[in-house]
Design a protein around this motif. Structure first.
Motif, PDB file in Angstrom:
ATOM      1  N   ARG A   1      -0.400 -19.716  32.983  1.00 54.18           N
ATOM      2  CA  ARG A   1      -0.249 -19.285  31.587  1.00 54.18           C
ATOM      3  C   ARG A   1      -0.144 -17.757  31.533  1.00 54.18           C
ATOM      4  NH1 ARG A   1      -4.914 -20.870  27.570  1.00 54.18           N
ATOM      5  NH2 ARG A   1      -3.777 -22.845  27.450  1.00 54.18           N
ATOM      6  N   PHE A   2       0.828 -17.287  30.725  1.00 54.19           N
ATOM      7  CA  PHE A   2       1.042 -15.852  30.509  1.00 54.19           C
ATOM      8  C   PHE A   2       0.962 -15.602  29.009  1.00 54.19           C
ATOM      9  CE2 PHE A   2       3.826 -12.061  30.121  1.00 54.19           C
ATOM     10  CZ  PHE A   2       3.209 -11.242  31.056  1.00 54.19           C
ATOM     11  N   GLU A   3      -0.049 -14.812  28.560  1.00 54.28           N
ATOM     12  CA  GLU A   3      -0.359 -14.718  27.130  1.00 54.28           C
ATOM     13  C   GLU A   3       0.274 -13.490  26.474  1.00 54.28           C
ATOM     14  OE1 GLU A   3      -4.575 -14.966  26.685  1.00 54.28           O
ATOM     15  OE2 GLU A   3      -4.713 -16.930  27.650  1.00 54.28           O
ATOM     16  N   ALA A   4       1.598 -13.405  26.553  1.00 51.48           N
ATOM     17  CA  ALA A   4       2.325 -12.292  25.920  1.00 51.48           C
ATOM     18  C   ALA A   4       3.812 -12.587  25.979  1.00 51.48           C
ATOM     19  CB  ALA A   4       2.012 -10.974  26.628  1.00 51.48           C
ATOM     20  N   PRO A   5       4.612 -11.882  25.177  1.00 54.19           N
ATOM     21  CA  PRO A   5       6.064 -11.992  25.353  1.00 54.19           C
ATOM     22  C   PRO A   5       6.438 -11.519  26.755  1.00 54.19           C
ATOM     23  CG  PRO A   5       5.514 -10.769  23.353  1.00 54.19           C
ATOM     24  CD  PRO A   5       4.251 -10.941  24.100  1.00 54.19           C
ATOM     25  N   LEU A   6       7.487 -12.056  27.310  1.00 52.38           N
ATOM     26  CA  LEU A   6       7.955 -11.642  28.630  1.00 52.38           C
ATOM     27  C   LEU A   6       9.182 -10.753  28.434  1.00 52.38           C
ATOM     28  CD1 LEU A   6       7.815 -11.742  31.679  1.00 52.38           C
ATOM     29  CD2 LEU A   6       9.039 -13.920  31.644  1.00 52.38           C
ATOM     30  N   TYR A   7       9.014  -9.449  28.704  1.00 53.04           N
ATOM     31  CA  TYR A   7      10.106  -8.506  28.493  1.00 53.04           C
ATOM     32  C   TYR A   7      10.053  -7.448  29.583  1.00 53.04           C
ATOM     33  CZ  TYR A   7       6.643  -5.373  26.316  1.00 53.04           C
ATOM     34  OH  TYR A   7       5.564  -4.573  26.070  1.00 53.04           O
ATOM     35  N   TYR A   8      10.943  -6.459  29.490  1.00 55.52           N
ATOM     36  CA  TYR A   8      11.144  -5.526  30.598  1.00 55.52           C
ATOM     37  C   TYR A   8       9.873  -4.791  31.004  1.00 55.52           C
ATOM     38  CZ  TYR A   8      11.156  -1.841  27.075  1.00 55.52           C
ATOM     39  OH  TYR A   8      10.794  -0.988  26.060  1.00 55.52           O
ATOM     40  N   ALA A   9       8.963  -4.517  30.051  1.00 56.97           N
ATOM     41  CA  ALA A   9       7.795  -3.686  30.352  1.00 56.97           C
ATOM     42  C   ALA A   9       6.718  -4.434  31.129  1.00 56.97           C
ATOM     43  CB  ALA A   9       7.202  -3.127  29.060  1.00 56.97           C
ATOM     44  N   ASN A  10       6.668  -5.772  31.020  1.00 58.89           N
ATOM     45  CA  ASN A  10       5.609  -6.501  31.730  1.00 58.89           C
ATOM     46  C   ASN A  10       6.154  -7.466  32.781  1.00 58.89           C
ATOM     47  OD1 ASN A  10       6.569  -8.662  30.234  1.00 58.89           O
ATOM     48  ND2 ASN A  10       4.846  -8.698  28.817  1.00 58.89           N
ATOM     49  N   ARG A  11       7.422  -7.309  33.141  1.00 58.19           N
ATOM     50  CA  ARG A  11       8.027  -8.196  34.136  1.00 58.19           C
ATOM     51  C   ARG A  11       7.274  -8.143  35.459  1.00 58.19           C
ATOM     52  NH1 ARG A  11      11.105  -7.398  38.560  1.00 58.19           N
ATOM     53  NH2 ARG A  11      12.644  -9.007  39.112  1.00 58.19           N
ATOM     54  N   ASN A  12       7.019  -6.923  35.959  1.00 54.26           N
ATOM     55  CA  ASN A  12       6.344  -6.784  37.254  1.00 54.26           C
ATOM     56  C   ASN A  12       4.931  -7.354  37.215  1.00 54.26           C
ATOM     57  OD1 ASN A  12       8.564  -5.550  38.404  1.00 54.26           O
ATOM     58  ND2 ASN A  12       7.884  -3.474  37.883  1.00 54.26           N
ATOM     59  N   TYR A  13       4.247  -7.138  36.090  1.00 47.04           N
ATOM     60  CA  TYR A  13       2.885  -7.677  35.981  1.00 47.04           C
ATOM     61  C   TYR A  13       2.909  -9.206  35.967  1.00 47.04           C
ATOM     62  CZ  TYR A  13      -1.878  -8.329  34.306  1.00 47.04           C
ATOM     63  OH  TYR A  13      -3.189  -8.723  34.191  1.00 47.04           O
ATOM     64  N   PHE A  14       3.917  -9.778  35.324  1.00 46.62           N
ATOM     65  CA  PHE A  14       4.079 -11.240  35.307  1.00 46.62           C
ATOM     66  C   PHE A  14       4.211 -11.777  36.729  1.00 46.62           C
ATOM     67  CE2 PHE A  14       6.946 -14.895  35.432  1.00 46.62           C
ATOM     68  CZ  PHE A  14       6.348 -15.774  34.547  1.00 46.62           C
ATOM     69  N   LEU A  15       5.091 -11.161  37.523  1.00 46.00           N
ATOM     70  CA  LEU A  15       5.320 -11.640  38.894  1.00 46.00           C
ATOM     71  C   LEU A  15       4.085 -11.432  39.771  1.00 46.00           C
ATOM     72  CD1 LEU A  15       8.973 -10.340  39.434  1.00 46.00           C
ATOM     73  CD2 LEU A  15       8.240 -12.691  38.997  1.00 46.00           C
ATOM     74  N   LYS A  16       3.462 -10.237  39.653  1.00 43.34           N
ATOM     75  CA  LYS A  16       2.265  -9.972  40.467  1.00 43.34           C
ATOM     76  C   LYS A  16       1.148 -10.951  40.144  1.00 43.34           C
ATOM     77  CE  LYS A  16       3.039  -5.010  41.180  1.00 43.34           C
ATOM     78  NZ  LYS A  16       2.545  -3.647  40.850  1.00 43.34           N
ATOM     79  N   SER A  17       0.946 -11.226  38.846  1.00 47.17           N
ATOM     80  CA  SER A  17      -0.118 -12.159  38.448  1.00 47.17           C
ATOM     81  C   SER A  17       0.184 -13.572  38.944  1.00 47.17           C
ATOM     82  CB  SER A  17      -0.259 -12.163  36.920  1.00 47.17           C
ATOM     83  OG  SER A  17      -0.567 -10.888  36.441  1.00 47.17           O
TER      84      SER A  17
END
Length: 688
Positions: free
Chosen positions: A538-554
């Protein structure tokens, strides 16, 4: 499978043309509707229930008028103007809002925060023009006429280039700056109303407004201390005014006027005691105690008959003329000088007025029109600026008093205006001997509500730490730098907090609630069962350019698998195996037989065969977000791990379709997208 409804294509051009035709057409009925909307008084006044409402409106109007007079005189110190201009402001604002406002209860008029913002601009321009900011410069002849301006306080600065006659002195130039600033603020507000820019107020959160009000209150308090103790120090300007003023106060503390100190101590004790008694027994009192008026009357009599100005050199208000000065158009050249300063003034004035209007409309079950409120407060600034008035806003304290004394409609505002008019025409000269320290006491005691916000910091911190940080930053910047910079810093910092929270949101692996079809965070809840061979992310935010890397790392951290590194490791191993086979070596690089190499190609750490992404908290995807999901789909597919999306909202599904996530003909969509996590889990189990 749920089927999406077919969207009806809307011809936006035709709609715009139709709206323009409707807007540009003029009929008697449309003209009548426009006038009724622009002047709401035409709607509610014919329906006024005289017997039911009149006594409450009269009582609240008289009480507010009695409170308004001493406050108007006191707040003139904040604006750096003579008391007569504050009385003009209070009079015209009540009349205009009566005609144009949609709120039945708010009290629009002079407000400490707005007065401070006006005063800072006035002081800056006076300094630039070469005037002395000393409040105790020789005053006018005291004949009650504003025409005899203070010619002794003139300057070599060529006032003609600023649009002011060369014979104009300090007071004339100060009110010229204030009216130009007020006119520009009103124009901004009207333009915002025309273009429906009321949404700007949404960027001023409660924490920003509270922090701004508290920081400005500290600035107001600091500016009044010199009047409390009767010392003569220059009015500080620019950034860091609060610190500089306190340094000057302590340097000149030995020059304190004992008469002013004693008077201030007595007045503060009386005012605070009366306020506390009023707050404690307000349910028993039919109307608030007119403490400010009593203090002003008594202090004026004592000062006059005790000759405190002549004997003890106590600073007094001076001559307040009666009547009205002929109207004058604000100087255009001065408008250009203060055009930038008027923007934050316009926004703050509008935000406070609309927020108070909405608060009391909700409390008393009626509706207001925010756009009309923008027009109302705009014209409360534009029209009075021709009559030597300065900027206004709704004030919470007076509005609370208004409602507690039985106010039903804005008729009470007209009654308050009549009380102010009575003072303007007949009673103003009676306040000649009123000490400035008494006015400073009234201002400081009125700041109790804003300063009490410091007591709420622990409770605010417990509720939300980020909002508390926004409050502290805004309050500090408003107090230590300047009010305008503080407001800007608060807005920017609160936006940055939102961006940071979306850049590093909560992420979690989900477990199944036993014997149910629901799934929750495995770290937050006990007794959740892990689904074998399936990871639910689960990812609790919109997925956009600013959090892309954090999404993948998590994702890689929680699943304990980076598909790129694993794919690279496998390619490297396969390359070594081919080299050994070419050499005819039956043993691999690790000493294993060829038949055993298959075990090495499937590492032990890969303990799942399907990844379910819970998209319920993903509100939107940009192009980078879509490409990120396509990337993990491809990378995990290379490892024979299927990626399934669950709980996507329609806008996310549309973004995925447009980005080609499901292929050209969407043929695989039913095997990649699910409307619940449980459906995705069941599908993954069936695929095994």
């Amino acid at each position: 499978l749920m089927e999406r409804k077919t969207r009806v294509k809307i011809n936006r051009k035709e709609i715009m043309v139709a709206k323009l035709r409707k807007s540009c057409s003029c009929t008697p009925q449309k003209l009548k509707n426009f006038l009724m909307d622009f002047f709401p008084v035409l709607q509610w006044l014919p329906k006024y229930r005289c017997r039911e409402y009149i006594w409450g409106d009269i009582m609240s109007g008289l009480v507010i008028g009695i409170i308004l007079v001493p406050q108007a005189i006191a707040y003139s110190l904040l604006a750096g103007l003579k008391p007569i201009y504050s009385l003009y402001t209070s009079f015209f604002a009540n009349i205009i809002y009566f005609l144009m406002g949609t709120s039945r209860h708010v009290s629009v008029g002079i407000f400490s925060l707005i007065s401070l913002m006006v005063g800072q601009v006035v002081d800056r321009e006076l300094l630039l023009a070469g005037f002395d900011l000393n409040d105790d410069a020789p005053s006018a002849s005291g004949d009650g006429s504003l025409q005899n301006d203070n010619l002794s306080n003139t300057t070599a600065f060529n006032l003609t280039i600023a649009g002011i006659n060369a014979k104009c002195g300090k007071e004339c130039y100060a009110i010229g700056i204030a009216t130009a600033l007020t006119f520009m603020a009103g124009v901004y507000q009207v333009l915002m109303g025309i273009f429906r820019l009321g949404f700007v107020s949404m960027y001023l959160s409660e924490s920003v407004l509270d922090g701004f009000a508290t920081g400005a209150s500290l600035t107001i308090l600091t500016a009044q201390v010199k009047y409390l103790i009767g010392i003569k120090i220059p009015r500080s300007q620019g950034h860091g005014m609060l610190v500089i003023t306190w340094i000057n106060i302590f340097r000149n503390i030995s020059q304190a006027n004992l008469c002013d100190v004693i008077t201030s101590a007595i007045c503060i004790v009386v005012l605070v005691t009366a306020k506390e008694i009023g707050d404690r027994y307000k349910h028993k009192l039919k109307f608030p105690l007119p403490t400010e008026l009593v203090v002003i009357v008594v202090a004026t009599l004592v000062s006059h008959y005790g000759k405190l100005n002549e004997v003890y050199a106590s600073s007094v208000s001076g001559a307040i003329p009666t009547g009205f000065i002929p109207p004058k158009v604000p100087e255009f050249n001065l408008m250009l000088r203060v055009a930038l300063d008027a923007l934050p003034l316009a926004i703050v004035s509008f935000v406070f007025t609309v927020s108070l209007s909405e608060m009391f409309a909700k409390k008393y079950a009626y509706t207001i029109r925010a756009n009309q409120e923008m027009f109302a407060v705009g014209f409360c600034n534009i029209i009075p600026s021709f009559f030597h008035s300065f900027a206004t806003s709704a004030a919470l304290a007076k509005t609370l008093v208004k409602t507690s004394t039985g106010c039903q409609t804005q008729i009470s505002g007209v009654i308050s205006a009549m009380v102010v008019l009575l003072v303007l025409l007949f009673l103003a000269p009676l306040f000649y001997s009123l000490q400035k320290c008494v006015l400073a006491c009234i201002i400081i005691v009125s700041l109790r509500g804003a300063l009490r916000k410091f007591r709420d910091v622990p409770a605010r911190y417990y509720v939300n730490k980020v909002d508390t940080l926004v409050w502290v930053v805004t309050m500090s910047a408003s107090a230590l730098v300047s009010t305008e910079i503080g407001l800007l810093v608060g807005i920017v910092f609160s936006m940055l907090c939102i961006i940071v929270r979306t850049q590093r949101p909560r992420t979690a692996l989900l477990g199944q609630i036993q014997d149910t079809s629901f799934y929750e965070d495995d770290l937050e809840y006990e007794n959740l069962s892990t689904v074998p061979k399936i990871k639910i992310f689960r990812f609790e935010a919109p997925l956009y350019y600013a959090n892309r890397n954090y999404f993948l790392k998590s994702l890689y951290r929680l699943t304990n698998l980076d598909p790129n590194l694993e794919a690279a490791r496998r390619k490297k191993y396969e390359k070594k195996e081919k080299q050994h086979l070419k050499k005819g070596n039956p043993k691999t690089a690790n000493g294993l037989g060829i038949g055993e190499t298959t075990l090495q190609l499937v590492p032990k750490q890969i303990d799942f065969q399907a990844l379910v992404v819970d998209c319920s908290s993903i509100s939107f995807l940009d192009t980078t977000g879509v490409n990120t999901l396509k990337e993990i789909l491809k990378d995990y597919k290379n490892l024979n791990i299927s990626v399934l999306l669950a709980c996507c909202n329609p806008s996310v599904i549309d973004s995925l379709k447009r980005g080609g996530y499901f292929g050209k003909d969407f043929g695989c969509m039913q095997e990649m997208l699910f409307y619940s996590i449980h459906n995705a889990v069941l599908f993954a189990k069936d695929q095994k």
